[in-house]
Scaffold this motif. Structure first.
Motif, PDB file in Angstrom:
ATOM      1  N   GLY A 535      15.790   2.671  -9.637  1.00 60.33           N
ATOM      2  CA  GLY A 535      15.095   1.551  -9.023  1.00 60.33           C
ATOM      3  C   GLY A 535      13.626   1.840  -8.758  1.00 60.33           C
ATOM      4  N   ASP A 536      12.862   0.797  -8.549  1.00 62.52           N
ATOM      5  CA  ASP A 536      11.421   0.889  -8.341  1.00 62.52           C
ATOM      6  C   ASP A 536      11.121   1.666  -7.054  1.00 62.52           C
ATOM      7  OD1 ASP A 536       8.699   0.465  -7.906  1.00 62.52           O
ATOM      8  OD2 ASP A 536       8.763  -1.625  -8.575  1.00 62.52           O
ATOM      9  N   PRO A 537      10.289   2.724  -7.125  1.00 64.52           N
ATOM     10  CA  PRO A 537       9.935   3.485  -5.915  1.00 64.52           C
ATOM     11  C   PRO A 537       9.289   2.612  -4.826  1.00 64.52           C
ATOM     12  CG  PRO A 537       9.233   4.657  -7.889  1.00 64.52           C
ATOM     13  CD  PRO A 537       9.680   3.309  -8.333  1.00 64.52           C
ATOM     14  N   LEU A 538       8.629   1.532  -5.232  1.00 62.99           N
ATOM     15  CA  LEU A 538       7.980   0.664  -4.244  1.00 62.99           C
ATOM     16  C   LEU A 538       8.987  -0.140  -3.422  1.00 62.99           C
ATOM     17  CD1 LEU A 538       4.954  -0.654  -6.336  1.00 62.99           C
ATOM     18  CD2 LEU A 538       4.991   1.217  -4.674  1.00 62.99           C
ATOM     19  N   ASP A 539      10.258  -0.115  -3.867  1.00 60.46           N
ATOM     20  CA  ASP A 539      11.310  -0.801  -3.112  1.00 60.46           C
ATOM     21  C   ASP A 539      12.059   0.149  -2.176  1.00 60.46           C
ATOM     22  OD1 ASP A 539      10.793  -3.252  -4.330  1.00 60.46           O
ATOM     23  OD2 ASP A 539      12.142  -2.839  -6.007  1.00 60.46           O
ATOM     24  N   ARG A 540      11.656   1.410  -2.148  1.00 60.03           N
ATOM     25  CA  ARG A 540      12.355   2.348  -1.279  1.00 60.03           C
ATOM     26  C   ARG A 540      12.032   2.040   0.182  1.00 60.03           C
ATOM     27  NH1 ARG A 540      15.197   6.976  -1.540  1.00 60.03           N
ATOM     28  NH2 ARG A 540      14.897   8.660  -0.041  1.00 60.03           N
ATOM     29  N   VAL A 565       3.665   4.286   0.485  1.00 58.06           N
ATOM     30  CA  VAL A 565       3.907   4.396   1.916  1.00 58.06           C
ATOM     31  C   VAL A 565       2.786   5.223   2.536  1.00 58.06           C
ATOM     32  CG1 VAL A 565       5.453   5.282   3.711  1.00 58.06           C
ATOM     33  CG2 VAL A 565       6.400   4.134   1.695  1.00 58.06           C
ATOM     34  N   VAL A 566       2.122   4.654   3.530  1.00 57.27           N
ATOM     35  CA  VAL A 566       1.029   5.343   4.220  1.00 57.27           C
ATOM     36  C   VAL A 566       1.588   5.958   5.502  1.00 57.27           C
ATOM     37  CG1 VAL A 566      -1.227   5.117   5.294  1.00 57.27           C
ATOM     38  CG2 VAL A 566      -0.655   3.731   3.280  1.00 57.27           C
ATOM     39  N   VAL A 567       1.449   7.272   5.610  1.00 59.66           N
ATOM     40  CA  VAL A 567       1.938   7.999   6.774  1.00 59.66           C
ATOM     41  C   VAL A 567       0.737   8.308   7.670  1.00 59.66           C
ATOM     42  CG1 VAL A 567       3.174  10.045   7.581  1.00 59.66           C
ATOM     43  CG2 VAL A 567       3.795   8.984   5.389  1.00 59.66           C
ATOM     44  N   ASP A 568       0.835   7.922   8.952  1.00 65.40           N
ATOM     45  CA  ASP A 568      -0.298   8.127   9.855  1.00 65.40           C
ATOM     46  C   ASP A 568      -0.330   9.565  10.371  1.00 65.40           C
ATOM     47  OD1 ASP A 568       1.536   8.389  11.964  1.00 65.40           O
ATOM     48  OD2 ASP A 568       1.278   6.330  12.649  1.00 65.40           O
ATOM     49  N   GLY A 569      -1.307   9.846  11.215  1.00 69.89           N
ATOM     50  CA  GLY A 569      -1.505  11.203  11.716  1.00 69.89           C
ATOM     51  C   GLY A 569      -0.377  11.718  12.568  1.00 69.89           C
ATOM     52  N   GLU A 570       0.462  10.836  13.077  1.00 70.64           N
ATOM     53  CA  GLU A 570       1.602  11.253  13.886  1.00 70.64           C
ATOM     54  C   GLU A 570       2.895  11.310  13.080  1.00 70.64           C
ATOM     55  OE1 GLU A 570       1.820   8.705  17.265  1.00 70.64           O
ATOM     56  OE2 GLU A 570      -0.140   9.318  18.058  1.00 70.64           O
ATOM     57  N   GLY A 571       2.773  11.178  11.749  1.00 72.99           N
ATOM     58  CA  GLY A 571       3.945  11.288  10.891  1.00 72.99           C
ATOM     59  C   GLY A 571       4.806  10.048  10.865  1.00 72.99           C
ATOM     60  N   ALA A 580      -0.140  -3.390   2.430  1.00 71.49           N
ATOM     61  CA  ALA A 580      -1.314  -3.652   1.588  1.00 71.49           C
ATOM     62  C   ALA A 580      -1.307  -2.763   0.350  1.00 71.49           C
ATOM     63  CB  ALA A 580      -2.587  -3.429   2.403  1.00 71.49           C
ATOM     64  N   LEU A 581      -0.981  -1.495   0.545  1.00 77.24           N
ATOM     65  CA  LEU A 581      -0.971  -0.570  -0.586  1.00 77.24           C
ATOM     66  C   LEU A 581       0.121  -0.935  -1.581  1.00 77.24           C
ATOM     67  CD1 LEU A 581      -2.008   1.927  -2.018  1.00 77.24           C
ATOM     68  CD2 LEU A 581      -0.550   3.333  -0.528  1.00 77.24           C
ATOM     69  N   LEU A 585      -0.376  -1.771  -5.518  1.00 74.02           N
ATOM     70  CA  LEU A 585       0.274  -1.011  -6.581  1.00 74.02           C
ATOM     71  C   LEU A 585       1.147  -1.898  -7.461  1.00 74.02           C
ATOM     72  CD1 LEU A 585       1.295   2.233  -4.613  1.00 74.02           C
ATOM     73  CD2 LEU A 585      -0.510   2.007  -6.324  1.00 74.02           C
ATOM     74  N   ARG A 586       1.784  -2.895  -6.880  1.00 77.40           N
ATOM     75  CA  ARG A 586       2.632  -3.791  -7.679  1.00 77.40           C
ATOM     76  C   ARG A 586       1.813  -4.595  -8.685  1.00 77.40           C
ATOM     77  NH1 ARG A 586       7.797  -4.023  -5.625  1.00 77.40           N
ATOM     78  NH2 ARG A 586       8.020  -3.534  -3.398  1.00 77.40           N
TER      79      ARG A 586
END
Length: 588
Positions: A535-540, A565-571, A580-581, A585-586
Motif C-alpha cells: 500500500g501507499d506509504p502516504l496512507d500509513r 509525516v513531520v515529527v516535531d522536536g518533542e517526537g 500539507a506535506l 507529495l501526492r
C-alpha cells in the motif's frame, strides 16, 4: 440416496474421522520431535530444515509436519520412484533412502528416508522423513558448488536404495555413501536419526491399525480427504475466475550475467487452479535450477498461504494441475544441477505466483519475503582437530513483506520457510564454532515503505577465529531487479550487501554464488534488505510512523520524505505540517 450409499455412509463415524486424522497428524509430529531431539546437526535440531509425513500404500499424502514449509507438498513425489523400483520386493522392516533430484526429490542435500508399513502381508502406509544433510560430498561446501555444471558435480547421488532389509542395517551401503562425504559422523547420525523417525511413525501406525483395523481407517481417511478437497475448492472459488500472470527475476543464472526469470500463468476457474510455467527461462548451465517436484510444491504452498489452508494432504492437492515442460529453469533436465531449487529458485517461484494473484485477491496476498544470501564456511575445528562446517543460520533470518492490516515480521526465514525459520541460540553457536557474533540488529530505514511496511532488515557481523578450508555463498538479491516487489504502491527495499573485513585491513565485497576464503580474524558482514511494503506509504497511519521513529526503525528524514509525516522536536506528529506535506507529495 440409494440403499447402497446409505449402507456405505453408515459405516463412517464423523467423530472417528476426526480422531483418526488427528492421530495421523500427531504421529507425524512425533516423528518430527524425534528428529529434533536425536539429530547430530543444528540443521534438524535448531534450523528445522526437514519434514516428516505419512502416506498411503500408493503414495498419497495423508498427514505431515511443516517445520520446513517448502516441503509441504513435496513428499508425494518421492514415494512413486521407490514403489516402482521395489514394487514386488518390499518386506516388513525394510527402509529405503534416496536423494536423487530426478527421482522426485528437490536437491541433492535433501535425504529422504522411507519405511513401508504392513498389516500382515499387505502394504498399508509409508512413513517418510525428508531432511537436509550437513554434507553430501562433491567439490563444493556442504553440497553447494557454484562452478558445478551437473548433478554429478554436486555430490553423491543415491537412487532409491534399501538402507535396511527386513530390519537389518546394510552397513556396506551406508559406508559407501559416508566414504564420499566430508562429515561422515554427522551425516551418519542424521540419516540414522531419520531411520528413528520412520520407526516412530511405524509404531504409531501399528497402534492405530490394532485399535481400529485397516479397513475402518481407510474408510475414514477417504472421507477426510474428500472433505479437504471440498474445502480447498471452496476457497479457490473465492478467487475471481481468470488468467493471471506473474514473473520474477534472480540476479543472474550463475553461468553468465543474464538475469534468470521465472514466469507463471495462473488459471483459476471452477474450484481449480492450473499453473503454467512454460514461458520461464531456459535451464541454467550451473546450479540455479529447480526440479519439477519442488516447483510444484512451492507453487501450491504459496496458494495454501494465500488462502490460509492448513491441511497438506492428497485431498487438498487435487484441485491443482501443472504445465511445466522440461528444459526450463523450473524443470531442469537430467543431469543439470538443481542445488538452489529450495533456495533462490523457490523464492522466485513463490513471488511469481504472489504477483500473479495479487490483483485478484489483494486482501489475502502479502508482499513477498526478502531474498536469501547464505555463506557456508568449512574449517578445521581447533578442538576436534577435524574438518567441520559452519552452516550459519543467522544469515537466513529474513524479514517478510507487509500485508493488509499488518507490517511484515522482522525474521522468520525466507519465502520457502513461511515464517517458520529459526535462529540458533547465539551462545550455543559460539560454543559450537570458533566465531564471535559482533552485531545482530535491525537496521534503520531498511524496510520497504508502505501503508503496512515490510519487516526491517538486519546487520549481522560475525568474526571467524580460524581460517577457512573453503567457503561458498549462494543466493540472490544484490541487484535491483532481484529484490522483492512492493504491492499496491508499497515500495521495494534496497538490495542486500555482503562484505568481508580483513583482519589485515580493508573491506571487500563477496560476489554471490562464488567460493571465497576467510582468514583468522576476518569479519563477515551482511547488510540484509528489509521486506517490501504493502500500500501507499502516504496512507500509513501517522502515529504508527512516529512509533517507528521512536523505536529506531525509521529516521525522521525518511518519515518526512517517504511517509510525509513531520515529527516535531518533542517526537510527536505535527498534524498540520503532515497534512500539507502529504498533499504536496501526492501531487508531486
Amino acid at each position: 440416496m440409494t440403499g447402497g450409499m446409505r449402507r456405505a455412509n453408515a459405516k463412517v463415524d464423523p467423530i472417528l474421522v476426526s480422531i483418526i486424522t488427528n492421530r495421523l497428524d500427531g504421529i507425524a509430529e512425533e516423528m518430527a520431535q524425534t528428529l529434533m531431539m536425536t539429530s547430530r546437526s543444528g540443521i534438524f535440531a535448531e534450523a528445522r530444515d526437514f519434514v516428516t509425513g505419512l502416506l498411503d500404500a500408493d503414495g498419497r499424502l495423508l498427514a505431515q509436519s511443516r517445520y520446513f514449509p517448502g516441503f509441504a507438498c513435496a513428499l508425494p513425489y518421492i514415494v512413486p520412484p521407490v514403489i516402482a523400483k521395489y514394487r514386488n520386493n518390499l518386506h516388513e522392516g525394510d527402509v529405503a533412502f534416496v536423494n536423487d533430484p530426478y527421482s522426485g526429490n528437490s536437491h541433492l542435500p535433501d535425504m529422504n528416508v522411507l519405511k513401508p508399513i504392513f498389516d500382515g502381508e499387505e502394504l498399508c502406509f509409508w512413513a517418510v522423513c525428508k531432511g537436509h544433510m550437513a554434507d553430501i560430498g562433491g567439490a563444493g561446501v556442504a553440497g553447494y558448488d557454484p562452478q558445478g555444471e551437473t548433478v554429478w558435480d554436486d555430490g553423491v547421488i543415491v537412487p532409491p536404495t534399501k538402507l535396511m532389509v527386513r530390519g537389518k542395517l546394510q552397513e556396506e551401503v551406508l559406508d559407501l555413501l559416508l566414504r564420499q562425504v566430508k562429515l561422515p559422523d554427522i551425516v551418519r547420525g542424521d540419516i540414522l536419526c531419520q531411520v528413528g523417525g520412520v520407526n516412530i511413525g511405524e509404531r504409531g501406525l501399528r497402534d492405530l491399525i490394532n485399535r481400529y483395523g485397516i479397513a475402518c481407517i481407510r474408510r475414514h481417511i477417504e472421507v477426510f480427504l474428500s472433505a479437504s478437497e471440498r474445502s480447498m475448492r471452496a476457497k479457490i472459488r473465492g478467487i475471481p475466475a481468470g488468467k493471471y500472470v506473474g514473473e520474477k527475476s534472480l540476479d543472474n543464472d550463475v553461468a553468465s550475467d543474464r538475469a534468470l526469470t521465472v514466469r507463471v500463468e495462473v488459471t483459476v476457474g471452477d474450484g481449480a487452479i492450473n499453473f503454467d510455467f512454460s514461458k520461464s527461462d531456459a535451464q541454467s548451465a550451473r546450479y540455479m535450477n529447480s526440479t519439477d517436484a519442488f516447483t510444484r510444491s512451492m507453487a501450491m504452498l504459496t496458494v495454501f498461504g494465500i488462502l490460509e489452508h492448513s491441511q497438506s494432504n492428497d485431498g487438498s492437492l487435487r484441485p491443482f494441475s501443472f504445465l511445466n515442460p522440461p528444459g526450463t529453469c523450473v524443470h531442469a533436465e537430467f543431469p543439470h544441477s538443481t542445488v538452489l531449487a529450495t533456495c533462490s529458485m523457490a523464492e522466485a517461484v513463490q513471488e511469481a505466483v504472489q504477483l500473479a494473484l495479487a490483483p485478484a485477491v489483494p486482501d489475502k496476498v502479502a508482499a513477498p519475503s526478502t531474498k536469501l544470501i547464505f555463506p557456508i564456511i568449512s574449517y578445521i575445528h581447533p578442538a576436534k582437530k577435524r574438518l567441520d562446517v559452519n552452516v550459519d543460520f543467522f544469515f537466513r533470518c529474513n524479514p517478510s513483506g507487509g500485508t493488509l492490516g499488518y507490517d511484515g515480521w522482522e525474521q522468520g526465514g525466507p519465502a520457502q520457510e513461511m515464517g517458520m525459520g529459526r535462529c540458533p541460540d547465539p551462545e550455543i553457536h559460539e560454543l559450537t564454532h570458533p566465531v564471535r557474533i559482533l552485531q545482530f540488529e535491525q537496521a534503520r530505514d531498511s524496510a520497504g515503505a508502505g501503508r503496512f511496511r515490510g519487516g526491517n532488515g538486519h546487520v549481522y557481523r560475525v568474526r571467524h577465529f580460524v581460517p577457512s578450508v573453503n567457503a561458498v555463498v549462494f543466493g540472490s538479491g544484490t541487484r535491483a531487479h532481484a529484490v522483492p516487489s512492493g504491492l499496491f504502491g508499497g515500495q521495494s527495499p534496497g538490495p542486500s550487501r555482503l562484505t568481508i573485513e580483513r583482519a589485515s585491513g580493508g573491506k571487500e565485497s563477496i560476489p554471490l554464488n562464488s567460493f571465497f576464503q576467510v582468514g583468522a580474524g576476518d569479519v563477515i558482514e551482511l547488510c540484509e534488505m528489509g521486506g517490501p511494503g504493502y500500500g501507499d506509504p502516504l496512507d500509513r497511519d501517522d502515529e504508527r510512523v512516529v512509533r517507528d521513529v521512536q523505536d529506531g526503525y525509521v529516521s525522521i528524514a525518511k518519515a518526512a520524505e517517504v511517509y510525509g509525516v513531520v515529527v516535531d522536536g518533542e517526537g510527536r506528529v505535527d498534524h498540520d505540517a503532515t497534512a500539507a506535506l502529504r498533499q504536496k507529495l501526492r501531487h508531486h
